[in-house]
Motif scaffolding. Structure first.
Motif, PDB file in Angstrom:
ATOM      1  N   ALA A 144       0.209   2.130   2.093  1.00 36.29           N
ATOM      2  CA  ALA A 144       0.778   3.342   2.687  1.00 36.29           C
ATOM      3  C   ALA A 144       1.472   4.195   1.629  1.00 36.29           C
ATOM      4  N   ALA A 145       2.162   3.545   0.683  1.00 37.26           N
ATOM      5  CA  ALA A 145       2.851   4.289  -0.370  1.00 37.26           C
ATOM      6  C   ALA A 145       1.862   4.992  -1.285  1.00 37.26           C
ATOM      7  N   VAL A 146       0.735   4.335  -1.567  1.00 36.55           N
ATOM      8  CA  VAL A 146      -0.300   4.963  -2.392  1.00 36.55           C
ATOM      9  C   VAL A 146      -0.824   6.219  -1.719  1.00 36.55           C
ATOM     10  N   GLU A 147      -1.059   6.151  -0.408  1.00 36.98           N
ATOM     11  CA  GLU A 147      -1.552   7.327   0.304  1.00 36.98           C
ATOM     12  C   GLU A 147      -0.559   8.482   0.222  1.00 36.98           C
ATOM     13  N   ARG A 148       0.722   8.172   0.225  1.00 35.27           N
ATOM     14  CA  ARG A 148       1.737   9.225   0.158  1.00 35.27           C
ATOM     15  C   ARG A 148       1.903   9.793  -1.251  1.00 35.27           C
ATOM     16  N   ASN A 149       1.762   8.944  -2.259  1.00 34.94           N
ATOM     17  CA  ASN A 149       2.251   9.311  -3.585  1.00 34.94           C
ATOM     18  C   ASN A 149       1.245   9.238  -4.733  1.00 34.94           C
ATOM     19  N   PHE A 150      -0.056   9.021  -4.447  1.00 31.26           N
ATOM     20  CA  PHE A 150      -0.976   8.819  -5.578  1.00 31.26           C
ATOM     21  C   PHE A 150      -1.144  10.069  -6.427  1.00 31.26           C
ATOM     22  N   THR A 151      -0.796  11.243  -5.901  1.00 35.30           N
ATOM     23  CA  THR A 151      -0.849  12.451  -6.726  1.00 35.30           C
ATOM     24  C   THR A 151       0.440  12.639  -7.523  1.00 35.30           C
ATOM     25  N   ARG A 152       1.447  11.841  -7.220  1.00 39.20           N
ATOM     26  CA  ARG A 152       2.742  11.969  -7.900  1.00 39.20           C
ATOM     27  C   ARG A 152       2.920  10.974  -9.024  1.00 39.20           C
ATOM     28  N   THR A 153       2.522   9.719  -8.816  1.00 40.93           N
ATOM     29  CA  THR A 153       2.666   8.711  -9.848  1.00 40.93           C
ATOM     30  C   THR A 153       1.458   7.787  -9.869  1.00 40.93           C
ATOM     31  N   HIS A 154       1.050   7.403 -11.068  1.00 45.72           N
ATOM     32  CA  HIS A 154      -0.101   6.523 -11.260  1.00 45.72           C
ATOM     33  C   HIS A 154       0.335   5.161 -11.801  1.00 45.72           C
ATOM     34  N   ARG A 155       1.617   4.850 -11.696  1.00 48.03           N
ATOM     35  CA  ARG A 155       2.166   3.610 -12.246  1.00 48.03           C
ATOM     36  C   ARG A 155       2.526   2.642 -11.119  1.00 48.03           C
ATOM     37  N   VAL A 156       1.954   1.454 -11.154  1.00 49.68           N
ATOM     38  CA  VAL A 156       2.266   0.445 -10.140  1.00 49.68           C
ATOM     39  C   VAL A 156       3.747   0.102 -10.169  1.00 49.68           C
ATOM     40  N   ALA A 157       4.355   0.133 -11.361  1.00 51.51           N
ATOM     41  CA  ALA A 157       5.780  -0.188 -11.472  1.00 51.51           C
ATOM     42  C   ALA A 157       6.639   0.756 -10.635  1.00 51.51           C
ATOM     43  N   ASP A 158       6.234   2.021 -10.514  1.00 55.98           N
ATOM     44  CA  ASP A 158       6.990   2.969  -9.695  1.00 55.98           C
ATOM     45  C   ASP A 158       6.920   2.604  -8.218  1.00 55.98           C
ATOM     46  N   TYR A 159       5.746   2.185  -7.771  1.00 55.16           N
ATOM     47  CA  TYR A 159       5.601   1.771  -6.376  1.00 55.16           C
ATOM     48  C   TYR A 159       6.406   0.499  -6.109  1.00 55.16           C
ATOM     49  N   ALA A 160       6.354  -0.421  -7.047  1.00 53.72           N
ATOM     50  CA  ALA A 160       7.106  -1.663  -6.892  1.00 53.72           C
ATOM     51  C   ALA A 160       8.593  -1.382  -6.775  1.00 53.72           C
ATOM     52  N   ALA A 161       9.107  -0.501  -7.631  1.00 55.95           N
ATOM     53  CA  ALA A 161      10.533  -0.167  -7.595  1.00 55.95           C
ATOM     54  C   ALA A 161      10.908   0.507  -6.276  1.00 55.95           C
ATOM     55  N   ASP A 162      10.066   1.443  -5.808  1.00 57.93           N
ATOM     56  CA  ASP A 162      10.349   2.142  -4.553  1.00 57.93           C
ATOM     57  C   ASP A 162      10.334   1.198  -3.355  1.00 57.93           C
ATOM     58  N   LEU A 163       9.440   0.201  -3.391  1.00 51.96           N
ATOM     59  CA  LEU A 163       9.275  -0.702  -2.253  1.00 51.96           C
ATOM     60  C   LEU A 163      10.161  -1.942  -2.345  1.00 51.96           C
ATOM     61  N   GLY A 164      10.755  -2.171  -3.495  1.00 50.12           N
ATOM     62  CA  GLY A 164      11.626  -3.334  -3.651  1.00 50.12           C
ATOM     63  C   GLY A 164      10.878  -4.614  -3.969  1.00 50.12           C
ATOM     64  N   TYR A 165       9.703  -4.506  -4.575  1.00 48.24           N
ATOM     65  CA  TYR A 165       8.927  -5.678  -4.978  1.00 48.24           C
ATOM     66  C   TYR A 165       8.778  -5.682  -6.495  1.00 48.24           C
TER      67      TYR A 165
END
Length: 284
Positions: free
Chosen positions: A184-205
């Motif tokens: 779900a986060a990728v669908e929202r933000n894939f045009t904003r960030t291409h770094r898995v680390a950013d998604y991990a930080a946002d999601l708490g993983y």
């Protein structure tokens, strides 16, 4: 070049809240009223479950550059946000169930290929569809709240039957687990960030947790899943719009057209413009 038509959920006046059941003739009629070319690229914000009747001709249907042939008695699920195009609807007959995200929590059958149940599975699926259609048409016998509740249950049964009618049951992932949240986060933000680390930080993983969860659900790493989503959107824009490569690069969050071209070539083997020319059949 036809642009992608974004299609918002707009059911019939007598449809329950959140879902609708129509046949191919009604789909054509609604498309005419709304000025939608069904043969052109369209991106609905709701689910489609397309069923070709057992005594009808096959239907060709393209979903994100893959042409599927839905055989008589077959089913195909199209997810919200996917770009799809209908073949010759007038040559076939069938039923389409549409519903808004969240109407049911059960996952439909795997979307990669059409599902054609056989034997006892076909009988169970057919019965589930008949029950859903009958209750859908029986609007006045219960309150709207009860009617909707019944339809949620009946649609869930149909989806469960279809999901287990293929050669192997679909993999099970927690509805609110790491992969589903990452997806779900990728669908929202894939045009904003291409770094898995950013998604991990946002999601708490941790990135390791996201990679492990994505591998389990899809067979690919979190970075590979994210890159594939970016490539898919790039291909959609390259084929279905006339936007310049530099404009697409900016839209997808790349710092320069060169970075976008390098990324695209790494994953597809062609430059963005070479892919566009080949996909459109206009030569290199």
């Amino acid at each position: 070049m036809a642009e992608i038509t974004d299609v918002a959920y707009r059911p019939g006046l007598n449809a329950p809240i959140g879902m609708d059941v129509i046949d191919f003739a009604e789909l054509r009629s609604r498309a005419r009223r709304r000025g939608i070319d069904l043969a052109g690229p369209q991106r609905p914000d709701f689910h489609h479950l397309i069923h070709v009747h057992a005594d009808a001709d096959e239907l060709r249907h393209t979903v994100d550059f893959t042409e599927h042939v839905i055989p008589p008695g077959g089913w195909l699920w199209v997810r919200p946000g996917q770009v799809h195009q209908y073949g010759a609807l007038t040559r076939s007959r069938g039923t389409i169930v549409i519903w808004r995200p969240g109407f049911v929590t059960v996952d439909p059958p795997p979307p990669e290929t059409p599902v054609r149940p056989g034997g006892s599975a076909r009988e169970a699926v057919d019965l589930a569809l008949r029950h859903l259609v009958a209750d859908y048409a029986d609007l006045g016998s219960m309150t709207l709240e009860a009617h909707n509740k019944a339809l949620r249950m009946l649609l869930a049964v149909l989806l469960l039957r279809l999901a287990h009618a293929g050669s192997a049951p679909p993999p099970s992932t927690p509805a609110d687990g790491p992969f589903e949240r990452f997806k779900a986060a990728v669908e929202r933000n894939f045009t904003r960030t291409h770094r898995v680390a950013d998604y991990a930080a946002d999601l708490g993983y941790s990135t390791r947790t996201l990679t492990r969860a994505t591998l389990s659900a899809t067979g690919r790493s979190a970075k590979s899943y994210l890159d594939a989503r970016i490539v898919l959107e790039a291909k959609r824009l390259l084929v279905h719009t006339d936007r310049a490569s530099a404009d697409i690069a900016r839209h997808l969050g790349f710092t320069s057209p060169g970075d976008f071209s390098k990324f695209f070539r790494k994953h597809d083997g062609r430059t963005p413009l070479a892919f566009r020319a080949e996909a459109r059949g206009t030569g290199a």
